[in-house]
Structure formats: structure tokens, C-alpha cells
Design an enzyme around this catalytic site. Sequence first.
Site, PDB file in Angstrom:
ATOM      1  N   CYS A  12       0.851  -1.187   0.000  1.00  0.00           N
ATOM      2  CA  CYS A  12       0.000   0.000   0.000  1.00  0.00           C
ATOM      3  C   CYS A  12       0.888   1.238   0.000  1.00  0.00           C
ATOM      4  CB  CYS A  12      -0.928   0.013   1.216  1.00  0.00           C
ATOM      5  SG  CYS A  12      -0.040   0.036   2.797  1.00  0.00           S
ATOM      6  N   CYS A  15       3.255   1.848   2.827  1.00  0.00           N
ATOM      7  CA  CYS A  15       4.520   1.103   2.767  1.00  0.00           C
ATOM      8  C   CYS A  15       5.613   1.992   2.170  1.00  0.00           C
ATOM      9  CB  CYS A  15       4.367  -0.158   1.911  1.00  0.00           C
ATOM     10  SG  CYS A  15       3.236  -1.395   2.560  1.00  0.00           S
ATOM     11  N   ASP A 398       0.788  18.045 -27.359  1.00  0.00           N
ATOM     12  CA  ASP A 398       1.801  17.944 -28.400  1.00  0.00           C
ATOM     13  C   ASP A 398       1.094  18.226 -29.721  1.00  0.00           C
ATOM     14  OD1 ASP A 398       4.263  17.099 -29.785  1.00  0.00           O
ATOM     15  OD2 ASP A 398       3.052  15.376 -30.379  1.00  0.00           O
ATOM     16  N   ASP A 586       1.866  11.589 -28.411  1.00  0.00           N
ATOM     17  CA  ASP A 586       1.787  10.305 -29.119  1.00  0.00           C
ATOM     18  C   ASP A 586       3.140   9.717 -29.484  1.00  0.00           C
ATOM     19  OD1 ASP A 586       2.324  12.259 -31.198  1.00  0.00           O
ATOM     20  OD2 ASP A 586       1.794  10.687 -32.624  1.00  0.00           O
ATOM     21  N   ASP A 590       7.597  12.233 -26.532  1.00  0.00           N
ATOM     22  CA  ASP A 590       6.644  12.725 -25.539  1.00  0.00           C
ATOM     23  C   ASP A 590       6.710  11.928 -24.241  1.00  0.00           C
ATOM     24  OD1 ASP A 590       5.627  14.557 -27.426  1.00  0.00           O
ATOM     25  OD2 ASP A 590       4.274  13.045 -28.243  1.00  0.00           O
TER      26      ASP A 590
END
Length: 692
Positions: A12, A15, A398, A586, A590
Site C-alpha cells: 500500500c 509502505c 503535443d 503520441d 513525448d
Amino acid sequence: MTKTFPITGMHCASCAVNIQRVLKKMPGVTAATVNFATEKAQVEYDPEQVDGGKMNEAIKPLGYEIASEKKVDEVAKWKWKFIIAGIISTVSIWGSFTGMSWILLLVLATIVQFGVGWDFYKTTWASLKNRMANMDTLIAIGTSVAYGYSAAVTLFGVKGEPYFDTSVTIIALIVLGKWLEARARGKTSEAIKKLMGLQPKTAKVIRDGKEVEIEIEKIIVGDKIRVRPGEKVPVDGVVESGETSIDESMVTGESIPVYKHEGDTVIGGTLNTTGTIIFTAKKVGSETMLAQIIKLVEEAQASRAPIQKLVDVISGYFVPVVLMLTVATFAGWYIFGSVIGGMLAAIAVLIIACPCALGLATPTALVVGTGLAAQHGILVKDAQALEIAHKINHVVFDKTGTLTEGKPVVTDIKGGDEVLKLAASLEAGSEHPLAKAILEAAEKAALQLARVEKFEGLAGKGVKGIIGGKGYTLGKPITETEEIKKLESEGKTVVVLSQVSGSRFQVLGVVAIADTIRETAKEAVAQLQKQKIEVSLITGDNPRTAAAIAGQLGIKRYFAQVLPADKEKAVRQLQDEGETVAMVGDGVNDAPALSAANVGIAMATGTDVAMEAAGITLVNKDLRSIPLALKLSRATLWKIKTNLFWAFAYNVVLIPVAALGLLSPILASVAMATSSLSVVTNSLLLKRIKLS
């Protein structure tokens, strides 16, 4: 130095907080960030004082380790644990109502308690030894009391009824949450593998006048390397001889291949498309642009997310408070009542306080939210992205392949079909990257191409040939007219068709080529602005093109001539200004920005690397899905908050009732089940939200 270490054993977000706290206290460590989602720790330290081995020894007592071997498949692990616990839970519930043998129920519960639930015990023991607590602590203690009491009733004849179905069901539901969470985080590290896959394994190097094929790791600065059509450029360098067009889209994100000749730079990992070149290696190994991109992605993924899970923040106080109340309940009954009454009241407190609804609050809302998103063509890769997205107040797009279609097309023809016919006829013999756009336009217009004689490619200038006995050229403008300036101000590439007679050139027409804006881009920007979300454009193009595209879309702010590393810096800049940023892209270039952003959004038409680095992927290619995704995120987070409210409301109201002995363990388990049902029902209501 700064290094990223993979961590195993985290269950979790608390932690990660515990590990981070321990690492920061170590001598020689100046900074440490532990990311639960990526299961990595990014540590800045002095290697003369501390190393990975010492860090591992420091976190081992907590139940965690720096991974040195292949990690266990967390998704498969929790899946099988849930299948086992789920089946046994179903049998136990059925058996409780049908009078099944208590001994058999004990055997089944033991399998779940100490088999399926062993991880909770291991982490709890390690945490308690270090005076820490997390969700596992309450899970282990709560289920253990219910199981222990039931075992005592079964084996030693203690007065009462067993609650094996309660302990088993709690573990089954918690394990379900772990499985769902593991599925969301499972593919995070694959982005690095995709990036590394861009680099070829070998290269053809010219040494002592001979061409030899060597492993890429053996290339040294100054080596002469030959790259033929269809081959990848192995490292960064400068062209020494030859000319070609190189597809740099996987690194720069720009769709149009770039013409290269003597003196031009080439980037490792890019694809040579046409001619053969020989270049001199200038940057190798970790110095190449691709290696730097990989490093940026690793660092961005290892950095800590700006949001902490609400459950773990509250549970930091909830766990010790519940444990103290349990002890106080037993002590009060021991002093003023009876031991049996105290034990039953304490069990009721722990059962009503068990984090069943708490464990379901987040994953059920996320399951419904992500399922609803998928129905609208939006894939949410991790829960963290959906949680954070509600805070987004700035979206960065972008340009190429995101706001635009990602492929060049003819947008303007000055001179009519005859100009297009002649231009296409000349380009039919060309390997220039813009030739395809012109040929496609001619094909669409059903034009019959003419025969070209004495075709010749003019390096970096265009093409020429003879058609019907007349000479023609097609290439860059020699002089700029107002018309050409206007087209270029719109971000278009202009080529001029001229008839040649001796040294005289007669301009016959102009063809403008551009990457067209996506049909849904303008509406998507308008919808985001309507939601009071700022929008920016980021591109490697020149300021004139960037300004033109931004103006067409109604975007006020843009970043132009941005290199791959600078895209990530631009996102950081906005974050430093106080913005919560979503990056939409894309290309491979990027990926660092997608990882650095609070939420990365990738187009399904882009590279696999971009989609792996992003938290959200648009499968439907519709940019209007972005404002929709942000709206869904806000709705999902609201459901999570209301779920948590109801989960804790049951505890706040019923824990005192249980402590006073007014709520039996049986009724406590019914109340706990009711709280779980309310959480699930509330999550399912998310399906009724109007997203359009």
C-alpha cells in the site's frame, strides 16, 4: 549521485512512506522518493558513505527489499489468492447457514487465514517490530481475532458462535482490491523496454578501410558507420557522406522524414528510409539522445505522485486508535463486567472496525469508473491517473500526431489540376518524403500522370525533369511572394512548380503541404476551456507554425522549437508555476513529458512507448474524450470520498455501540457487510452519470 532502485514487498501507499522515512534517515542519503505505483525508490546519496547493499539492509527489517532477481508476477499472485479465498468464502458463508461442520469450516478458514493472508502477517510483524503500522496491521489483527475466537469456540468449547465466514470474507475482499491494484500497475515498467527496443543490436563500422559488423556497445566516438535504407541509426553522429531522408518520428515526434546530407546530425534509434550514408559517431552509450530519453522516463516514473491515497492517510491514525479502543473495551469490561463479555465486546469492536468497506471504497469506484471510461473509448492504465486527473487545471497538447493527423497532405494548389498533375509526375520518380502527399492528392483527383524523362533529384532543393519536351522543376521557393509568405505563416511547407527554359524560370504554380488539424481538436480545446482548464501547445516546429496552429485552435500559450528533453522541462515549468498538468502526446519524444506530468494522456495512434508512459490512452482517437475523461475523474473521486465517508461513518457510530456491549459479533458482522454493500452500491451509481 542519484539512482533508481526497484523495491519488492510493498502492499500500500503507506509502505512507500515507511521505506522513504527509513532511507531519508540514513547517513549519506540527501533525498529519497519512493513510488508505490512504479515500485521504485529514487535516492540521491553519497556513494562513499552508503550503497544499495546498505539501503537494502535498512529496509529489510520492515519487510521490503531492493529487488535483485526477477520479481514475482504480482497480478497472477493476487489473482490466485482471490480465487482461492473467494471460493472458500462462498463455501463458508453457505456452510454457516446450512449447519456445516465447524471443524471443516475451521480447516477452510485456516487455509485462507495463514495461506492467502500470510503476506499481511509478514508485513504486520515487520511493522510492529519497528513501531509502525499500516493497513495490513488492522487486516491481520482484525481477522486473527475473529478467526482465533472462532477456533476457540470450535476446539475448546468456548461459549458462542464461530465467525469463520467473517474472517475469510474480509481477506477475500481485501485480496480482490490488491489484485485490481496490481493489474493497474502491472505495465508501468514496460515503457523502458519499448524505448530500449528502438536501438539496434549491431552496427556496420568502417575500420582500416573494411566494413565490419560489431555490437553497438563496442562503438567508440569517431567511428565511421554506414547505414543503408531500412536500417536504424545506431548512435548519434554527423553525416560524412551520402544523402537520405530519415524518419525521426520515434524520437522527435514529427511525422515528415528529415532530409540529411553532409554535415547534418543523425539521432540513434531513428530509421533511415531512402539513401545510404556514412556518419561519424559523436555520442555513444549513455550520452545518446535515446539514452537520455530513457533516463528521463525512468526518473519521471520513479518520482513520487503529488497525491496520496486518502485511505492510507486516514488509516495512519485509524489503526492505532482502533487498537487502543479494543484494549480499552476489554479492560473496561474486565474491571466492571466480565471476561467473556469483554472478549465478545472487543471482538465486536475489531469486527466492526475491520477495513472491509474501507478496502472496497477505492477499488470498486475505480473499477466502475474505468469500465465506464472504456465504454467511451478511454483506457485508464492505472488508478493513480484517474485519482489525480480531477485536479487537472492545465492541459498541454503535443502538436504533431496529437492535435494534427500525423501525416502530411496537400492543402493548397495554386494553378489548378495541371500544376498538380505535373508536380505528381515529377514526384513519381522521387523518394522525397513530401512526394507521397502530392501523389496521393493526384490519385484522389484521378489525374493521369505524364511520362518524365531525364529525371534528377536535386539534393535538398527538389526534383527536375522533362515532360513533353519541356523542362520543369519542383522544389523550394527561390523568391518569397506574399502568397508564399501567407501559406508559410499558416505553418505549411511550400513547393513551387517552374518551367525551365535555359536559365529562365517561369513559375507555373504552388503546392502547399501540411499536417492537417484533427477534426475534433478545436471542439476539445473549447470544452476544456469551458471547464476553466488552461490549454497550451508544445511542438518542435518554428514559432510561426506554432503560433498559426495555436491561433486556429484558440490556444493562447505555446512552446515552440522544443527538443525532447525540453518537453519534459516545459511540463516541470508549468508545475513550478503551481499548475496541475495533463500532457497529451503520441511519440517516443513525448514519453518523458507524459511521465513527468501529473497525468499523461496518449493517442492510440501513437507509439507503444507513449501509451506505456501515459496513464490514460484515447483508443477512439477523439480529442473530445479528454474533457470527458477529466469529468469522469472528478465524478469517480467524489464516489471514492463518499464511499470512505460511509465506511468510516459505520465505524464511528457503531464502534462505541460495540464497545458498550450493545452490538454482538454477529450483528457487527452484519453491519460490516451492510457497510460494504453501501459502498459497492454507491460505486455502481457512477454508471448513471451523464458524461456528454
